[in-house]
Enzyme design. Structure first.
Site, PDB file in Angstrom:
ATOM      1  N   LYS A  65     -11.912  37.725 -39.909  1.00 27.90           N
ATOM      2  CA  LYS A  65     -12.659  38.823 -39.268  1.00 27.90           C
ATOM      3  C   LYS A  65     -11.741  39.535 -38.284  1.00 27.90           C
ATOM      4  O   LYS A  65     -10.932  38.895 -37.605  1.00 27.90           O
ATOM      5  CB  LYS A  65     -13.887  38.269 -38.528  1.00 27.90           C
ATOM      6  CG  LYS A  65     -14.728  39.360 -37.879  1.00 27.90           C
ATOM      7  CD  LYS A  65     -16.069  38.839 -37.365  1.00 27.90           C
ATOM      8  CE  LYS A  65     -15.972  38.241 -35.992  1.00 27.90           C
ATOM      9  NZ  LYS A  65     -17.283  37.952 -35.389  1.00 27.90           N
ATOM     10  N   ARG A 108     -24.716  35.548 -36.276  1.00 22.59           N
ATOM     11  CA  ARG A 108     -24.136  34.198 -36.185  1.00 22.59           C
ATOM     12  C   ARG A 108     -24.019  33.746 -34.724  1.00 22.59           C
ATOM     13  O   ARG A 108     -24.025  32.559 -34.419  1.00 22.59           O
ATOM     14  CB  ARG A 108     -22.829  34.085 -36.970  1.00 22.59           C
ATOM     15  CG  ARG A 108     -21.661  34.987 -36.596  1.00 22.59           C
ATOM     16  CD  ARG A 108     -21.071  34.646 -35.271  1.00 22.59           C
ATOM     17  NE  ARG A 108     -19.650  34.838 -35.212  1.00 22.59           N
ATOM     18  CZ  ARG A 108     -18.979  35.000 -34.085  1.00 22.59           C
ATOM     19  NH1 ARG A 108     -19.620  35.083 -32.924  1.00 22.59           N
ATOM     20  NH2 ARG A 108     -17.667  35.107 -34.101  1.00 22.59           N
ATOM     21  N   THR A 135     -26.926  43.938 -27.517  1.00 23.87           N
ATOM     22  CA  THR A 135     -27.039  43.475 -28.905  1.00 23.87           C
ATOM     23  C   THR A 135     -27.152  41.957 -28.982  1.00 23.87           C
ATOM     24  O   THR A 135     -28.031  41.414 -29.663  1.00 23.87           O
ATOM     25  CB  THR A 135     -25.785  43.931 -29.692  1.00 23.87           C
ATOM     26  OG1 THR A 135     -25.664  45.340 -29.540  1.00 23.87           O
ATOM     27  CG2 THR A 135     -25.882  43.571 -31.152  1.00 23.87           C
ATOM     28  N   GLN A 136     -26.254  41.255 -28.280  1.00 24.18           N
ATOM     29  CA  GLN A 136     -26.260  39.780 -28.396  1.00 24.18           C
ATOM     30  C   GLN A 136     -27.552  39.205 -27.807  1.00 24.18           C
ATOM     31  O   GLN A 136     -28.098  38.229 -28.332  1.00 24.18           O
ATOM     32  CB  GLN A 136     -25.038  39.150 -27.716  1.00 24.18           C
ATOM     33  CG  GLN A 136     -23.687  39.742 -28.126  1.00 24.18           C
ATOM     34  CD  GLN A 136     -23.506  39.916 -29.622  1.00 24.18           C
ATOM     35  OE1 GLN A 136     -23.901  39.066 -30.423  1.00 24.18           O
ATOM     36  NE2 GLN A 136     -22.905  41.026 -30.018  1.00 24.18           N
ATOM     37  N   ASP A 158     -30.918  43.482 -16.592  1.00 25.86           N
ATOM     38  CA  ASP A 158     -29.661  44.117 -16.996  1.00 25.86           C
ATOM     39  C   ASP A 158     -29.212  45.009 -15.841  1.00 25.86           C
ATOM     40  O   ASP A 158     -30.037  45.524 -15.077  1.00 25.86           O
ATOM     41  CB  ASP A 158     -29.864  44.959 -18.271  1.00 25.86           C
ATOM     42  CG  ASP A 158     -28.552  45.344 -18.932  1.00 25.86           C
ATOM     43  OD1 ASP A 158     -28.204  44.749 -19.954  1.00 25.86           O
ATOM     44  OD2 ASP A 158     -27.858  46.247 -18.405  1.00 25.86           O
ATOM     45  N   ALA A 223     -19.034  35.502 -22.045  1.00 26.10           N
ATOM     46  CA  ALA A 223     -17.623  35.217 -21.746  1.00 26.10           C
ATOM     47  C   ALA A 223     -16.909  34.763 -23.014  1.00 26.10           C
ATOM     48  O   ALA A 223     -17.096  33.643 -23.481  1.00 26.10           O
ATOM     49  CB  ALA A 223     -17.525  34.157 -20.661  1.00 26.10           C
ATOM     50  N   LYS A 228     -13.354  36.615 -18.179  1.00 26.70           N
ATOM     51  CA  LYS A 228     -14.807  36.861 -18.189  1.00 26.70           C
ATOM     52  C   LYS A 228     -15.547  35.623 -17.675  1.00 26.70           C
ATOM     53  O   LYS A 228     -15.160  34.490 -17.980  1.00 26.70           O
ATOM     54  CB  LYS A 228     -15.286  37.167 -19.610  1.00 26.70           C
ATOM     55  CG  LYS A 228     -14.921  38.566 -20.116  1.00 26.70           C
ATOM     56  CD  LYS A 228     -15.502  38.743 -21.511  1.00 26.70           C
ATOM     57  CE  LYS A 228     -15.439  40.159 -22.003  1.00 26.70           C
ATOM     58  NZ  LYS A 228     -15.992  40.299 -23.363  1.00 26.70           N
TER      59      LYS A 228
HETATM   60  N1  LIG Z   1     -19.879  34.346 -27.813  1.00 24.86           N
HETATM   61  C1  LIG Z   1     -19.787  35.112 -28.856  1.00 24.86           C
HETATM   62  O1  LIG Z   1     -19.680  34.648 -29.992  1.00 24.86           O
HETATM   63  C2  LIG Z   1     -19.892  36.593 -28.701  1.00 24.86           C
HETATM   64  C3  LIG Z   1     -20.160  37.405 -29.821  1.00 24.86           C
HETATM   65  C4  LIG Z   1     -20.273  38.770 -29.648  1.00 24.86           C
HETATM   66  C5  LIG Z   1     -20.126  39.317 -28.379  1.00 24.86           C
HETATM   67  N2  LIG Z   1     -19.848  38.528 -27.313  1.00 24.86           N
HETATM   68  C6  LIG Z   1     -19.692  39.078 -25.966  1.00 24.86           C
HETATM   69  O2  LIG Z   1     -20.997  39.230 -25.421  1.00 24.86           O
HETATM   70  C7  LIG Z   1     -20.984  40.276 -24.441  1.00 24.86           C
HETATM   71  C8  LIG Z   1     -22.118  41.240 -24.744  1.00 24.86           C
HETATM   72  O3  LIG Z   1     -21.927  41.825 -26.010  1.00 24.86           O
HETATM   73  P1  LIG Z   1     -23.019  42.848 -26.612  1.00 24.86           P
HETATM   74  O4  LIG Z   1     -22.561  43.135 -27.993  1.00 24.86           O
HETATM   75  O5  LIG Z   1     -24.389  42.331 -26.386  1.00 24.86           O
HETATM   76  O6  LIG Z   1     -22.764  44.102 -25.656  1.00 24.86           O
HETATM   77  P2  LIG Z   1     -23.792  45.256 -25.273  1.00 24.86           P
HETATM   78  O7  LIG Z   1     -22.951  46.351 -24.698  1.00 24.86           O
HETATM   79  O8  LIG Z   1     -24.680  45.557 -26.420  1.00 24.86           O
HETATM   80  O9  LIG Z   1     -24.689  44.609 -24.115  1.00 24.86           O
HETATM   81  C9  LIG Z   1     -24.153  44.204 -22.875  1.00 24.86           C
HETATM   82  C10 LIG Z   1     -25.158  44.485 -21.759  1.00 24.86           C
HETATM   83  O10 LIG Z   1     -24.577  44.019 -20.535  1.00 24.86           O
HETATM   84  C11 LIG Z   1     -24.735  44.995 -19.497  1.00 24.86           C
HETATM   85  N3  LIG Z   1     -23.543  44.937 -18.632  1.00 24.86           N
HETATM   86  C12 LIG Z   1     -22.371  45.584 -18.818  1.00 24.86           C
HETATM   87  N4  LIG Z   1     -21.496  45.223 -17.856  1.00 24.86           N
HETATM   88  C13 LIG Z   1     -22.145  44.346 -17.048  1.00 24.86           C
HETATM   89  C14 LIG Z   1     -21.764  43.646 -15.893  1.00 24.86           C
HETATM   90  N5  LIG Z   1     -20.546  43.753 -15.371  1.00 24.86           N
HETATM   91  N6  LIG Z   1     -22.670  42.839 -15.325  1.00 24.86           N
HETATM   92  C15 LIG Z   1     -23.893  42.712 -15.854  1.00 24.86           C
HETATM   93  N7  LIG Z   1     -24.314  43.370 -16.954  1.00 24.86           N
HETATM   94  C16 LIG Z   1     -23.446  44.172 -17.542  1.00 24.86           C
HETATM   95  C17 LIG Z   1     -24.860  46.339 -20.203  1.00 24.86           C
HETATM   96  O11 LIG Z   1     -25.675  47.229 -19.455  1.00 24.86           O
HETATM   97  C18 LIG Z   1     -25.453  45.967 -21.573  1.00 24.86           C
HETATM   98  O12 LIG Z   1     -26.844  46.183 -21.624  1.00 24.86           O
HETATM   99  C19 LIG Z   1     -19.575  40.885 -24.508  1.00 24.86           C
HETATM  100  O13 LIG Z   1     -18.791  40.326 -23.492  1.00 24.86           O
HETATM  101  C20 LIG Z   1     -19.062  40.454 -25.869  1.00 24.86           C
HETATM  102  O14 LIG Z   1     -17.645  40.424 -25.936  1.00 24.86           O
HETATM  103  C21 LIG Z   1     -19.743  37.186 -27.457  1.00 24.86           C
END
Ligand SMILES: NC(=O)c1ccc[n+]([C@@H]2O[C@H](COP(=O)([O-])OP(=O)(O)OC[C@H]3O[C@@H](n4cnc5c(N)ncnc54)[C@H](O)[C@@H]3O)[C@@H](O)[C@H]2O)c1
Length: 327
Positions: A65, A108, A135-136, A158, A223, A228
């Protein structure tokens, strides 16, 4: 070639939970190959790109990926995280499919959270506190709803209040027998919650130790890269810490900053979720302990999901045939 739309139509979270649980078991038993993901950092754009290869030997799923994380992407009308997956035939090395991996990433990751909670949370959780409404956070709640039938109340915070309000409306209509509401502080979201989910790209702790009750389980999802963090390290020093993979977690998971600062060390980590699913280590061992699962996201999760998407696409004749190699 499978578009994001194709993949969305093909996969359900239920089947991905089962495939990811089985991938965790395979890795725990040593039947999977997965070098840690590789990162490129585009600091001037506040983003990174990762490559994630894996081979699940029992199911012959081989995939790579390519995925990014750009927290400012919403300004450009793009998701924070976008991915493409190449599925490869292990017998020849020829590509079997190229597919959108953004929805697979969200599914996943929701599956990993659900599985971790199944093994680590106290039974019959009633309240869930969600930090971050992106999204997550959506697939995290979807996963918990599939594993537990007892959830009665969900509180979401949020940084962007509108995002929390939108999430609450959307999730309440999806799970209409529950109360999902947006709150104005992290404290209001997490205090007293049986399960806490953190899913933001924060580089500063958001959840304070005094807000986390005994017996709580925390899924840390945000994180996934160096620097992070979302939890007060004082939570980690009093918790049972379970990683998804040590090499990835010490580099980019919820423990990476406290490890670098010497607040915790490797001996403070109980084990990884793959060992627990494989039955080599216990999950929760007492009602009062606080359990923390730190998810960085494993390539085996993507490979397992991509293989299912491909097999279903062949059966249902979905996608476009393209002769990439021209042989
Ligand atoms: N663990 C995993 O397998 C995995 C998989 C995908 C994404 N992620 C990580 O999860 C995190 C969220 O991803 P997503 O796709 O949901 O993103 P997203 O942008 O859809 O959602 C993130 C949310 O966090 C808020 N936000 C942004 N900065 C912030 C801060 N400093 N403090 C508090 N809130 C804040 C935003 O307003 C947003 O609503 C990212 O760091 C991403 O890299 C982890």
């Amino acid at each position: 070639m499978l578009s994001e739309e194709d993949v969305k139509n093909l996969l359900s979270l239920e089947e991905i939970i089962s495939a990811v649980e089985s991938a965790f078991r395979m890795k725990g038993l040593g039947h999977a190959q997965m070098p840690p993901k590789q990162y490129l950092f585009m600091k001037k754009y506040n983003g990174d790109l990762r490559t994630m290869p894996a081979y699940l030997e029992e199911t012959d799923a081989v995939a790579v990926k390519v995925v990014n994380s750009h927290p400012e992407n919403q300004k450009h009308g793009l998701p924070t995280v976008m991915a493409t997956i190449i599925l490869v035939d292990p017998r020849t090395g020829a590509p079997e499919a190229i597919m959108g991996g953004t929805w697979i990433t969200a599914l996943r990751t929701g599956a990993a959270g659900a599985i971790a909670a199944k093994y680590l949370a106290n039974p019959n959780p009633k309240t869930v506190g969600i930090v971050g409404a992106g999204t997550q956070a959506r697939t995290q709640l979807m996963g918990l709803e599939l594993v537990f039938e007892t959830i009665e109340e969900v509180r979401v915070w949020d940084l962007n209040e509108k995002a929390a309000v939108k999430y609450a409306k959307e999730m309440e209509s999806k799970y209409n027998q529950e109360f999902v509401y947006s709150v104005k502080s992290v404290r209001n979201a997490v205090q007293g919650a049986d399960i806490i989910v953190t899913a933001t790209p924060s580089r500063e702790p958001l959840v304070s130790a005094e807000w986390v009750d005994e017996g709580a389980h925390i899924n840390c999802v945000g994180a996934d890269a160096p620097g992070k963090q979302e939890l007060d390290p004082a939570i980690l020093t009093k918790s049972k810490i379970v990683v998804d993979d040590w090499s990835q977690s010490c580099h980019g998971g919820e423990i990476n900053v406290p490890l670098a600062k010497g607040i915790i060390d490797k001996s403070d980590v109980w084990g990884d979720i793959c060992e627990i699913v494989a039955g080599l280590k216990q999950g929760r061992t007492s009602q009062d302990e606080i359990t923390v699962f730190t998810s960085t996201g494993l390539a085996i999760q993507d490979a397992a999901a991509a293989k299912i998407a491909y097999q279903k696409a062949l059966k249902q004749k979905i996608g476009e045939q393209v002769d990439i190699l021209n042989i």
